[in-house]
Design a protein around this motif. Structure first.
Motif, PDB file in Angstrom:
ATOM      1  N   GLN A   2       0.834  -1.187   0.000  1.00  0.00           N
ATOM      2  CA  GLN A   2       0.000   0.000   0.000  1.00  0.00           C
ATOM      3  C   GLN A   2       0.877   1.248   0.000  1.00  0.00           C
ATOM      4  N   PRO A   3       0.523   2.269  -0.805  1.00  0.00           N
ATOM      5  CA  PRO A   3       1.354   3.473  -0.888  1.00  0.00           C
ATOM      6  C   PRO A   3       1.298   4.271   0.408  1.00  0.00           C
ATOM      7  N   LEU A   4       2.379   4.984   0.700  1.00  0.00           N
ATOM      8  CA  LEU A   4       2.448   5.824   1.883  1.00  0.00           C
ATOM      9  C   LEU A   4       1.757   7.150   1.618  1.00  0.00           C
ATOM     10  N   SER A   5       1.185   7.731   2.666  1.00  0.00           N
ATOM     11  CA  SER A   5       0.547   9.034   2.552  1.00  0.00           C
ATOM     12  C   SER A   5       1.625  10.119   2.533  1.00  0.00           C
ATOM     13  N   PRO A   6       1.295  11.328   2.028  1.00  0.00           N
ATOM     14  CA  PRO A   6       2.290  12.416   2.033  1.00  0.00           C
ATOM     15  C   PRO A   6       2.820  12.716   3.438  1.00  0.00           C
ATOM     16  N   ALA A   7       1.965  12.621   4.464  1.00  0.00           N
ATOM     17  CA  ALA A   7       2.422  12.898   5.826  1.00  0.00           C
ATOM     18  C   ALA A   7       3.443  11.866   6.282  1.00  0.00           C
ATOM     19  N   ARG A   8       3.260  10.583   5.927  1.00  0.00           N
ATOM     20  CA  ARG A   8       4.213   9.548   6.332  1.00  0.00           C
ATOM     21  C   ARG A   8       5.521   9.695   5.567  1.00  0.00           C
ATOM     22  N   ILE A   9       5.444  10.112   4.309  1.00  0.00           N
ATOM     23  CA  ILE A   9       6.666  10.376   3.550  1.00  0.00           C
ATOM     24  C   ILE A   9       7.431  11.530   4.183  1.00  0.00           C
ATOM     25  N   LEU A  10       6.685  12.562   4.599  1.00  0.00           N
ATOM     26  CA  LEU A  10       7.325  13.705   5.251  1.00  0.00           C
ATOM     27  C   LEU A  10       7.985  13.277   6.559  1.00  0.00           C
ATOM     28  N   ASP A  11       7.324  12.441   7.357  1.00  0.00           N
ATOM     29  CA  ASP A  11       7.912  11.969   8.617  1.00  0.00           C
ATOM     30  C   ASP A  11       9.255  11.278   8.368  1.00  0.00           C
ATOM     31  N   ALA A  12       9.310  10.453   7.326  1.00  0.00           N
ATOM     32  CA  ALA A  12      10.558   9.752   7.019  1.00  0.00           C
ATOM     33  C   ALA A  12      11.657  10.725   6.632  1.00  0.00           C
ATOM     34  N   MET A  13      11.314  11.749   5.838  1.00  0.00           N
ATOM     35  CA  MET A  13      12.312  12.743   5.448  1.00  0.00           C
ATOM     36  C   MET A  13      12.818  13.530   6.660  1.00  0.00           C
ATOM     37  N   LEU A  14      11.891  13.959   7.517  1.00  0.00           N
ATOM     38  CA  LEU A  14      12.295  14.778   8.661  1.00  0.00           C
ATOM     39  C   LEU A  14      13.121  13.974   9.652  1.00  0.00           C
ATOM     40  N   GLN A  15      12.856  12.675   9.776  1.00  0.00           N
ATOM     41  CA  GLN A  15      13.707  11.836  10.629  1.00  0.00           C
ATOM     42  C   GLN A  15      15.128  11.799  10.093  1.00  0.00           C
ATOM     43  N   ASP A  16      15.264  11.706   8.774  1.00  0.00           N
ATOM     44  CA  ASP A  16      16.593  11.680   8.162  1.00  0.00           C
ATOM     45  C   ASP A  16      17.342  12.982   8.424  1.00  0.00           C
ATOM     46  N   TYR A  17      16.698  14.129   8.188  1.00  0.00           N
ATOM     47  CA  TYR A  17      17.367  15.417   8.406  1.00  0.00           C
ATOM     48  C   TYR A  17      17.612  15.680   9.891  1.00  0.00           C
ATOM     49  N   ALA A  18      16.734  15.200  10.763  1.00  0.00           N
ATOM     50  CA  ALA A  18      16.962  15.381  12.197  1.00  0.00           C
ATOM     51  C   ALA A  18      18.207  14.623  12.644  1.00  0.00           C
ATOM     52  N   TYR A  19      18.407  13.405  12.145  1.00  0.00           N
ATOM     53  CA  TYR A  19      19.593  12.635  12.518  1.00  0.00           C
ATOM     54  C   TYR A  19      20.869  13.237  11.942  1.00  0.00           C
ATOM     55  N   ARG A  20      20.749  13.892  10.793  1.00  0.00           N
ATOM     56  CA  ARG A  20      21.937  14.542  10.225  1.00  0.00           C
ATOM     57  C   ARG A  20      22.428  15.695  11.094  1.00  0.00           C
ATOM     58  N   ALA A  21      21.545  16.238  11.934  1.00  0.00           N
ATOM     59  CA  ALA A  21      21.949  17.354  12.806  1.00  0.00           C
ATOM     60  C   ALA A  21      22.909  16.922  13.898  1.00  0.00           C
ATOM     61  N   PHE A  22      22.992  15.607  14.172  1.00  0.00           N
ATOM     62  CA  PHE A  22      23.887  15.113  15.222  1.00  0.00           C
ATOM     63  C   PHE A  22      25.325  15.039  14.695  1.00  0.00           C
ATOM     64  N   VAL A  23      25.945  16.184  14.518  1.00  0.00           N
ATOM     65  CA  VAL A  23      27.332  16.199  14.058  1.00  0.00           C
ATOM     66  C   VAL A  23      28.251  15.719  15.179  1.00  0.00           C
ATOM     67  N   ARG A  24      28.095  16.303  16.348  1.00  0.00           N
ATOM     68  CA  ARG A  24      28.810  15.842  17.545  1.00  0.00           C
ATOM     69  C   ARG A  24      27.759  15.574  18.611  1.00  0.00           C
ATOM     70  N   PRO A  25      27.143  14.408  18.555  1.00  0.00           N
ATOM     71  CA  PRO A  25      25.968  14.153  19.413  1.00  0.00           C
ATOM     72  C   PRO A  25      26.310  14.133  20.894  1.00  0.00           C
ATOM     73  N   ARG A  26      25.474  14.843  21.645  1.00  0.00           N
ATOM     74  CA  ARG A  26      25.566  14.829  23.104  1.00  0.00           C
ATOM     75  C   ARG A  26      24.170  14.615  23.666  1.00  0.00           C
ATOM     76  N   THR A  27      24.106  13.882  24.752  1.00  0.00           N
ATOM     77  CA  THR A  27      22.817  13.569  25.366  1.00  0.00           C
ATOM     78  C   THR A  27      22.244  14.809  26.056  1.00  0.00           C
ATOM     79  N   GLY A  28      20.948  15.051  25.844  1.00  0.00           N
ATOM     80  CA  GLY A  28      20.267  16.161  26.509  1.00  0.00           C
ATOM     81  C   GLY A  28      20.409  17.496  25.835  1.00  0.00           C
ATOM     82  N   ILE A  29      21.022  17.548  24.633  1.00  0.00           N
ATOM     83  CA  ILE A  29      21.203  18.806  23.910  1.00  0.00           C
ATOM     84  C   ILE A  29      20.288  18.806  22.700  1.00  0.00           C
TER      85      ILE A  29
END
Length: 314
Positions: A25-52
């Motif tokens: 079954q095809p994904l909805s636009p909102a679910r596609i967006l969630d997958a994209m934003l998860q990818d860009y959010a993880y890219r922000a962890f250049v030097r990951p620290r807990t609680g920041i």
């Protein structure tokens, strides 16, 4: 025995077919967006620290959306919570399901994209749609991760909206709306002025059932962004794994169907041979005679004596 094997194969085929169809079954636009934003959010962890809190950088086709990521230990989240994660106030007692050692809380603010990704006919948004999703932090290079569930076992998670549009005098009362991962809305009353509460993750906003309020301006170029490609970050990509599972499931279903057809052919052949053997057993018994050193069946005397044809015979 052959019939039982055929029945088992047929049952397995029926069990596998709905799962393969569901995965296709095809994904909805909102679910596609969630997958994209998860990818860009993880890219922000250049030097990951807990609680920041780390703010993500998005491409131009997602201009206006804000995304941030926060990594915490599951035990610390349950014991201490996190008082101010933008509009979200996370209390103590929040349990992650299934349990993982560390989690990443991804924050969404869809702003002027709210109406497009979460259309709500008959309602007008008084505030942007805000999202709080939870992922496993074991691999910060992974994309397409499945969301984890959280349950507030004590006090609920509060969502304090800012810059909420005013309702015209005499208009209907505003309400909170919560969207689950399937985009299904659920409504509830506000806890306080511009404050909603929830016990689970998802997307939230304040809406009003009124046609008197002008809708927010639609974003230019409403094009659904593509599903994020893993590229060099293909580790742990569950989207690729889902496609592979779908292909394997379809191959298994076809294999089961072929095995079922072969089983039915063999079953019919065995039944035919069984009937032939049964007919042979109840037929005429032949007399045994010594032929050399072996015993061999011989036919009894013929029932009709042969007559030589002669055109001169009377």
């Amino acid at each position: 025995m052959g019939f039982l094997i055929c029945a088992c194969l047929l049952q397995l085929l029926f069990l596998c077919s709905p799962r393969v169809a569901a995965q296709s079954q095809p994904l909805s636009p909102a679910r596609i967006l969630d997958a994209m934003l998860q990818d860009y959010a993880y890219r922000a962890f250049v030097r990951p620290r807990t609680g920041i809190v780390y703010n993500a950088t998005l491409p131009g086709n997602l201009a206006g959306i804000a995304v941030s990521a926060l990594r915490l230990r599951s035990g610390s989240l349950r014991r201490k919570g996190f008082a101010e994660y933008f509009e979200f106030g996370i209390p103590t007692g929040v349990i992650v399901q299934p349990y993982v050692e560390r989690v990443v809380l991804v924050y969404h603010n869809l702003r002027n994209w709210s109406d497009y990704y979460y259309p709500l006919p008959g309602y007008t948004y008084l505030s942007p749609v805000l999202g709080l999703l939870v992922y496993d932090a074991a691999n910060l290079s992974a994309v397409g991760l499945e969301e984890l569930s959280i349950v507030a076992s004590g006090s609920p998670i509060s969502v304090s909206f800012s810059n909420v549009r005013a309702v015209p005098p005499g208009g209907p009362a505003p309400r909170c709306v919560w969207f689950d991962l399937d985009g299904v809305p659920q409504f509830q009353d506000l806890e306080a002025t511009n404050v909603c509460s929830t016990y689970r993750r998802g997307h939230f906003s304040i809406v009003v059932n009124s046609s008197e309020i002008a809708p927010a301006p639609a974003p230019s170029g409403t094009v659904v962004p593509p599903i994020p490609t893993a590229g060099g970050r293909a580790k742990g990509s569950s989207k690729t794994w889902k496609i592979a599972v779908s292909v394997v499931g379809a191959a298994i279903a076809l294999g089961l169907l072929a095995s079922l057809m072969l089983c039915l052919v063999r079953y019919k052949r065995d039944k035919k041979l069984e009937v032939m053997e049964r007919n042979a057993e109840v037929g005429e018994t032949l007399r045994m005679a010594q032929v050399g050193r072996t015993q061999a069946p011989v036919a009894l005397g013929t029932r009709t004596q042969p007559v030589i044809e002669n055109e001169y015979a009377a």
